[in-house]
Design an enzyme around this catalytic site. Structure first.
Site, PDB file in Angstrom:
ATOM      1  N   LYS A  13       0.909  -1.158   0.115  1.00  0.00           N
ATOM      2  CA  LYS A  13      -0.019   0.199  -0.172  1.00  0.00           C
ATOM      3  C   LYS A  13       0.959   1.321   0.089  1.00  0.00           C
ATOM      4  CE  LYS A  13      -2.259  -1.050   4.087  1.00  0.00           C
ATOM      5  NZ  LYS A  13      -1.537  -2.270   4.130  1.00  0.00           N
ATOM      6  N   ARG A  88     -10.018   0.920   8.970  1.00  0.00           N
ATOM      7  CA  ARG A  88      -9.321  -0.471   9.153  1.00  0.00           C
ATOM      8  C   ARG A  88     -10.547  -1.024   9.918  1.00  0.00           C
ATOM      9  NH1 ARG A  88      -3.856   0.484   8.865  1.00  0.00           N
ATOM     10  NH2 ARG A  88      -2.532  -1.274   9.323  1.00  0.00           N
ATOM     11  N   ARG A 127      11.529  -5.834   4.690  1.00  0.00           N
ATOM     12  CA  ARG A 127      11.209  -4.302   4.419  1.00  0.00           C
ATOM     13  C   ARG A 127      11.936  -3.406   5.406  1.00  0.00           C
ATOM     14  NH1 ARG A 127       5.606  -2.072   5.255  1.00  0.00           N
ATOM     15  NH2 ARG A 127       5.502  -3.387   7.151  1.00  0.00           N
ATOM     16  N   ARG A 161      11.274  -1.613  11.085  1.00  0.00           N
ATOM     17  CA  ARG A 161      10.037  -1.253  11.979  1.00  0.00           C
ATOM     18  C   ARG A 161       9.846  -2.184  13.083  1.00  0.00           C
ATOM     19  NH1 ARG A 161       4.827  -0.206   8.078  1.00  0.00           N
ATOM     20  NH2 ARG A 161       3.841  -1.069   9.693  1.00  0.00           N
ATOM     21  N   ARG A 172      -1.187  -8.569  13.452  1.00  0.00           N
ATOM     22  CA  ARG A 172      -1.472  -7.740  12.399  1.00  0.00           C
ATOM     23  C   ARG A 172      -2.383  -8.468  11.309  1.00  0.00           C
ATOM     24  NH1 ARG A 172       3.906  -5.195  10.814  1.00  0.00           N
ATOM     25  NH2 ARG A 172       2.636  -4.222   9.181  1.00  0.00           N
TER      26      ARG A 172
HETATM   27  P1  AP5 Z   1       4.882  -1.820   1.955  1.00  0.00           P
HETATM   28  O1  AP5 Z   1       4.297  -0.665   0.724  1.00  0.00           O
HETATM   29  O2  AP5 Z   1       5.433  -1.000   2.886  1.00  0.00           O
HETATM   30  O3  AP5 Z   1       3.457  -2.557   2.072  1.00  0.00           O
HETATM   31  P2  AP5 Z   1       2.154  -1.875   3.145  1.00  0.00           P
HETATM   32  O4  AP5 Z   1       0.760  -2.511   2.489  1.00  0.00           O
HETATM   33  O5  AP5 Z   1       2.215  -0.364   3.225  1.00  0.00           O
HETATM   34  O6  AP5 Z   1       2.306  -2.523   4.606  1.00  0.00           O
HETATM   35  P3  AP5 Z   1       2.540  -2.030   5.977  1.00  0.00           P
HETATM   36  O7  AP5 Z   1       2.909  -3.005   6.749  1.00  0.00           O
HETATM   37  O8  AP5 Z   1       2.712  -0.708   5.964  1.00  0.00           O
HETATM   38  O9  AP5 Z   1       0.875  -1.990   6.185  1.00  0.00           O
HETATM   39  P4  AP5 Z   1       0.038  -2.137   7.489  1.00  0.00           P
HETATM   40  O10 AP5 Z   1      -1.392  -1.829   6.865  1.00  0.00           O
HETATM   41  O11 AP5 Z   1       0.371  -3.422   8.325  1.00  0.00           O
HETATM   42  O12 AP5 Z   1       0.932  -0.921   8.247  1.00  0.00           O
HETATM   43  P5  AP5 Z   1       0.469   0.619   8.884  1.00  0.00           P
HETATM   44  O13 AP5 Z   1       1.617   1.304   8.904  1.00  0.00           O
HETATM   45  O14 AP5 Z   1      -0.738   0.890   8.003  1.00  0.00           O
HETATM   46  O15 AP5 Z   1       5.826  -2.843   1.108  1.00  0.00           O
HETATM   47  C1  AP5 Z   1       6.125  -3.866   2.108  1.00  0.00           C
HETATM   48  C2  AP5 Z   1       7.369  -4.327   1.499  1.00  0.00           C
HETATM   49  O16 AP5 Z   1       7.228  -5.073   0.181  1.00  0.00           O
HETATM   50  C3  AP5 Z   1       8.339  -3.374   1.348  1.00  0.00           C
HETATM   51  O17 AP5 Z   1       9.701  -3.755   1.516  1.00  0.00           O
HETATM   52  C4  AP5 Z   1       8.463  -3.026  -0.310  1.00  0.00           C
HETATM   53  O18 AP5 Z   1       9.705  -2.653  -0.966  1.00  0.00           O
HETATM   54  C5  AP5 Z   1       8.137  -4.554  -0.749  1.00  0.00           C
HETATM   55  N1  AP5 Z   1       7.283  -4.462  -1.763  1.00  0.00           N
HETATM   56  C6  AP5 Z   1       6.194  -3.661  -2.160  1.00  0.00           C
HETATM   57  N2  AP5 Z   1       5.503  -4.158  -3.468  1.00  0.00           N
HETATM   58  C7  AP5 Z   1       6.394  -5.221  -3.802  1.00  0.00           C
HETATM   59  C8  AP5 Z   1       6.320  -5.956  -5.086  1.00  0.00           C
HETATM   60  N3  AP5 Z   1       5.554  -5.783  -6.080  1.00  0.00           N
HETATM   61  N4  AP5 Z   1       7.309  -6.875  -5.165  1.00  0.00           N
HETATM   62  C9  AP5 Z   1       8.098  -7.060  -4.220  1.00  0.00           C
HETATM   63  N5  AP5 Z   1       8.234  -6.488  -3.071  1.00  0.00           N
HETATM   64  C10 AP5 Z   1       7.473  -5.545  -3.036  1.00  0.00           C
HETATM   65  O19 AP5 Z   1      -0.035   0.282  10.275  1.00  0.00           O
HETATM   66  C11 AP5 Z   1       0.818  -0.026  11.349  1.00  0.00           C
HETATM   67  C12 AP5 Z   1       0.171   0.137  12.590  1.00  0.00           C
HETATM   68  O20 AP5 Z   1      -0.672   1.310  12.856  1.00  0.00           O
HETATM   69  C13 AP5 Z   1      -1.215  -0.990  12.672  1.00  0.00           C
HETATM   70  O21 AP5 Z   1      -0.952  -2.387  13.022  1.00  0.00           O
HETATM   71  C14 AP5 Z   1      -1.944  -0.082  13.956  1.00  0.00           C
HETATM   72  O22 AP5 Z   1      -1.394  -0.672  15.137  1.00  0.00           O
HETATM   73  C15 AP5 Z   1      -1.876   1.133  13.672  1.00  0.00           C
HETATM   74  N6  AP5 Z   1      -2.702   1.941  12.762  1.00  0.00           N
HETATM   75  C16 AP5 Z   1      -2.623   2.268  11.657  1.00  0.00           C
HETATM   76  N7  AP5 Z   1      -3.849   2.842  10.922  1.00  0.00           N
HETATM   77  C17 AP5 Z   1      -4.749   2.489  11.730  1.00  0.00           C
HETATM   78  C18 AP5 Z   1      -6.184   2.583  11.870  1.00  0.00           C
HETATM   79  N8  AP5 Z   1      -6.749   3.228  10.674  1.00  0.00           N
HETATM   80  N9  AP5 Z   1      -6.736   2.368  13.110  1.00  0.00           N
HETATM   81  C19 AP5 Z   1      -6.047   1.871  14.138  1.00  0.00           C
HETATM   82  N10 AP5 Z   1      -4.817   1.669  14.026  1.00  0.00           N
HETATM   83  C20 AP5 Z   1      -4.091   1.995  13.157  1.00  0.00           C
END
Ligand code: AP5
Ligand code: ZN
Length: 217
Positions: A13, A88, A127, A161, A172
């Site tokens: 994402k 979410r 990552r 992270r 997660r």
């Molecule tokens: P990346 O682009 O970083 O993936 P992502 O989908 O953004 O993954 P996240 O882990 O950041 O998502 P998440 O939803 O768990 O975390 P968030 O920060 O929102 O890609 C991942 C890796 O793959 C990278 O190394 C990249 O280079 C590689 N890659 C990408 N595309 C590729 C491809 N096509 N081929 C190969 N490799 C590839 O949330 C974190 C925490 O915050 C949550 O657990 C929660 O505690 C809190 N939080 C966030 N939002 C909320 C909310 N709305 N409500 C409550 N708590 C929340």
């Protein structure tokens, strides 16, 4: 264009959002990045968020919704935005509908990134993020920086992270299935969802995403 990007942790994402928002000239609003900015600034919200994020559970709706509402009132969202990581759960989706209604606007589409669980586990394990800008995302195999541990774009230090540990990732993923997946149905009923495969190279996924948004949003 007003878009919600949804998909499991590690689906790509953040990686896709950075590219799509450049192409569409709209801001990238990531709740994960907003929480991480609060953590590095040492705010009270940051302290609360860190203690919960490290377990893999969700930060309480009340603070998350208030943070997003505040962010959507900035002038740069006038022509649209891409929401990444929000909503979410169903309560957040309902709250977003209410906020947008209050602002007199509506979503144009929801892009759902589909990817098998074994793929996301590998993506998350490798990552690395830039300390200066969480939109500078690397991978030890799939997107290596020119110099190990150093961001190509700004020279910042790359780090892993703290919520990317195996145990937290398991939680997660569970939280995604039980709390976040239901919002796909919620939006499907509104005719807003396009699902694309997030497998393949980053460029291939971007092409698919842009084609889907042009066609459906
Ligand atoms: P990346 O682009 O970083 O993936 P992502 O989908 O953004 O993954 P996240 O882990 O950041 O998502 P998440 O939803 O768990 O975390 P968030 O920060 O929102 O890609 C991942 C890796 O793959 C990278 O190394 C990249 O280079 C590689 N890659 C990408 N595309 C590729 C491809 N096509 N081929 C190969 N490799 C590839 O949330 C974190 C925490 O915050 C949550 O657990 C929660 O505690 C809190 N939080 C966030 N939002 C909320 C909310 N709305 N409500 C409550 N708590 C929340
Ligand atoms: Zn950087």
């Amino acid at each position: 264009m007003r878009i919600v990007l949804v998909g499991p942790p590690g689906a790509g994402k953040g990686t896709q959002a950075e590219r799509l928002t450049k192409t569409l000239s709209i801001p990238h609003v990531s709740t994960g990045d907003l929480f991480r900015a609060n953590i590095s600034q040492g705010t009270e919200l940051g302290r609360l968020a860190k203690s919960i994020m490290d377990t893999g559970k969700l930060v309480p709706d009340e603070v998350t919704i208030a943070m997003v509402k505040d962010r959507l009132q900035h002038a740069d969202t006038e022509n649209g935005f891409l929401l990444d990581g929000f909503p979410r759960n169903t309560a957040q989706a309902v709250a977003l509908d209410e906020i947008l209604k209050e602002f007199g606007i509506a979503l144009d589409g929801v892009l759902d990134l589909e990817v098998p669980e074994e793929e996301v586990v590998g993506r998350i394990a490798g990552r690395r993020l830039c300390r200066n800008d969480s939109q500078h995302i690397y991978h030890v195999i799939y997107k290596q920086p020119a110099a190990e541990g150093v961001c190509d774009e700004c020279g910042g230090e790359l780090y892993q992270r703290s919520d990317d540990s195996e145990e937290t990732v398991r939680t997660r993923l569970e939280v995604y299935h039980t709390e976040t997946e239901p919002i796909i149905d919620y939006y499907r009923k509104q005719g807003l969802v396009t699902t694309i495969s997030a497998l393949g190279t980053v460029d291939e996924v971007t092409e698919r995403a842009i084609a889907a948004l042009r066609e459906n949003a």
